[in-house]
Design a protein around this motif. Structure first.
Motif, PDB file in Angstrom:
ATOM      1  N   VAL A   1      -3.064   4.047  -2.362  1.00  0.00           N
ATOM      2  CA  VAL A   1      -3.072   3.089  -3.303  1.00  0.00           C
ATOM      3  C   VAL A   1      -2.733   1.770  -3.118  1.00  0.00           C
ATOM      4  O   VAL A   1      -1.517   1.888  -2.505  1.00  0.00           O
ATOM      5  CB  VAL A   1      -2.208   3.449  -4.567  1.00  0.00           C
ATOM      6  N   THR A   2      -3.534   0.801  -3.065  1.00  0.00           N
ATOM      7  CA  THR A   2      -3.193  -0.446  -2.278  1.00  0.00           C
ATOM      8  C   THR A   2      -3.418  -1.708  -3.538  1.00  0.00           C
ATOM      9  O   THR A   2      -4.482  -1.648  -4.531  1.00  0.00           O
ATOM     10  CB  THR A   2      -4.150  -0.836  -1.182  1.00  0.00           C
TER      11      THR A   2
ATOM     12  N   TRP B   1      -2.397  -0.329 -12.284  1.00  0.00           N
ATOM     13  CA  TRP B   1      -2.246   0.889 -12.044  1.00  0.00           C
ATOM     14  C   TRP B   1      -0.496   1.208 -12.268  1.00  0.00           C
ATOM     15  O   TRP B   1       0.483   0.080 -11.849  1.00  0.00           O
ATOM     16  CB  TRP B   1      -2.221   1.294 -10.477  1.00  0.00           C
TER      17      TRP B   1
ATOM     18  N   SER C   1       0.941  -1.331   0.108  1.00  0.00           N
ATOM     19  CA  SER C   1       0.006  -0.113  -0.035  1.00  0.00           C
ATOM     20  C   SER C   1       0.862   1.273   0.190  1.00  0.00           C
ATOM     21  O   SER C   1       1.931   1.315   0.716  1.00  0.00           O
ATOM     22  CB  SER C   1      -0.868   0.162   1.360  1.00  0.00           C
TER      23      SER C   1
ATOM     24  N   GLY D   1       2.290   4.243 -11.339  1.00  0.00           N
ATOM     25  CA  GLY D   1       2.992   5.659 -11.013  1.00  0.00           C
ATOM     26  C   GLY D   1       4.206   5.765 -10.801  1.00  0.00           C
ATOM     27  O   GLY D   1       5.315   4.892 -11.068  1.00  0.00           O
TER      28      GLY D   1
ATOM     29  N   PRO E   1     -13.326   2.563  -2.154  1.00  0.00           N
ATOM     30  CA  PRO E   1     -12.147   2.398  -2.998  1.00  0.00           C
ATOM     31  C   PRO E   1     -12.816   2.765  -4.259  1.00  0.00           C
ATOM     32  O   PRO E   1     -13.815   2.538  -4.806  1.00  0.00           O
ATOM     33  CB  PRO E   1     -11.379   0.992  -2.695  1.00  0.00           C
TER      34      PRO E   1
ATOM     35  N   ALA F   1      -3.494  10.306  -1.166  1.00  0.00           N
ATOM     36  CA  ALA F   1      -4.472   8.936  -1.400  1.00  0.00           C
ATOM     37  C   ALA F   1      -3.537   7.819  -1.182  1.00  0.00           C
ATOM     38  O   ALA F   1      -2.607   7.635  -1.091  1.00  0.00           O
ATOM     39  CB  ALA F   1      -4.833   8.911  -2.974  1.00  0.00           C
TER      40      ALA F   1
ATOM     41  N   THR G   1      -5.859  -3.141  -7.954  1.00  0.00           N
ATOM     42  CA  THR G   1      -5.472  -2.001  -7.275  1.00  0.00           C
ATOM     43  C   THR G   1      -6.813  -1.414  -7.046  1.00  0.00           C
ATOM     44  O   THR G   1      -7.649  -1.496  -7.517  1.00  0.00           O
ATOM     45  CB  THR G   1      -4.730  -1.063  -8.449  1.00  0.00           C
ATOM     46  N   LYS G   2      -6.836  -0.849  -5.703  1.00  0.00           N
ATOM     47  CA  LYS G   2      -7.793   0.156  -5.140  1.00  0.00           C
ATOM     48  C   LYS G   2      -7.210   1.350  -4.676  1.00  0.00           C
ATOM     49  O   LYS G   2      -6.080   1.435  -4.098  1.00  0.00           O
ATOM     50  CB  LYS G   2      -8.386  -0.476  -3.908  1.00  0.00           C
ATOM     51  N   ILE G   3      -7.783   2.296  -5.173  1.00  0.00           N
ATOM     52  CA  ILE G   3      -7.356   3.822  -4.305  1.00  0.00           C
ATOM     53  C   ILE G   3      -8.275   4.370  -3.385  1.00  0.00           C
ATOM     54  O   ILE G   3      -9.754   4.387  -3.723  1.00  0.00           O
ATOM     55  CB  ILE G   3      -7.304   4.647  -5.618  1.00  0.00           C
TER      56      ILE G   3
ATOM     57  N   CYS H   1      -9.576   7.357  -0.949  1.00  0.00           N
ATOM     58  CA  CYS H   1      -9.358   9.018  -0.833  1.00  0.00           C
ATOM     59  C   CYS H   1     -10.436   9.213   0.489  1.00  0.00           C
ATOM     60  O   CYS H   1     -11.566   9.095   0.289  1.00  0.00           O
ATOM     61  CB  CYS H   1      -9.747   9.815  -1.913  1.00  0.00           C
TER      62      CYS H   1
ATOM     63  N   ARG I   1      -2.111  -5.503   1.665  1.00  0.00           N
ATOM     64  CA  ARG I   1      -2.931  -4.546   1.002  1.00  0.00           C
ATOM     65  C   ARG I   1      -4.062  -4.266   1.971  1.00  0.00           C
ATOM     66  O   ARG I   1      -4.418  -5.124   2.823  1.00  0.00           O
ATOM     67  CB  ARG I   1      -3.357  -5.446  -0.117  1.00  0.00           C
TER      68      ARG I   1
END
Length: 135
Positions: free
Chosen positions: A35-36, A108, A27, A110, A99, A33, A90-92, A94, A122
């Motif tokens: 991101v996991t 994802w 994660s 980055g 998610p 945010a 992936t899950k994000i 916020c 995760r």
């Protein structure tokens, strides 16, 4: 204003993923945010992206070919510096909301230097309680 730098330990994990097909649940905190997902190699990322475009129009097939070539380039081992991190499933998150996306297998990518912090593992949504609560 300070210059962004990459975390050496996170960079080590990404290098291991790229060179040895190493996977790791992780994660990341990125600009507030979370991101996991599961860390994967750049090659696996590009292969999966390429497959998602294979069966489309001529343009989609051209995109698929370009992504496949990018994966082959990533696999060639010529990269001395690691700049990107790749996740699958992936899950994000916020804030306290559910998610984004909430369903599906999401890839994802980055910038490694944009990751503020990380932890291993995760984040998973709690499983719904079963109707049999005898215990």
């Amino acid at each position: 204003m300070s210059e962004n730098t990459k975390d050496n330990i996170l960079e080590f994990f990404v290098t291991a993923a790229n060179k040895h097909d190493f996977e790791l649940d992780i994660s990341l905190l990125v600009h507030g945010a979370i991101v996991t997902g599961t860390l994967i190699s750049a090659t696996e990322y590009f292969e999966n992206m390429s497959q998602s475009f294979e069966d489309g129009s001529d343009i989609s097939q051209k995109v698929s070919q370009q992504l496949s070539e990018a994966g082959e380039s990533a696999d060639s081992g010529n990269q001395q510096e690691v700049n990107f991190i790749h996740l699958k499933n992936t899950k994000i998150y916020c804030g306290d909301s559910k998610p984004t996306p909430s369903k599906g297998e999401i890839l994802w990518r980055g910038k490694l230097e944009e990751v503020d912090s990380f932890f291993l593992g995760r984040i998973a949504e709690p499983k719904s309680k079963s109707k049999n609560n005898d215990k």
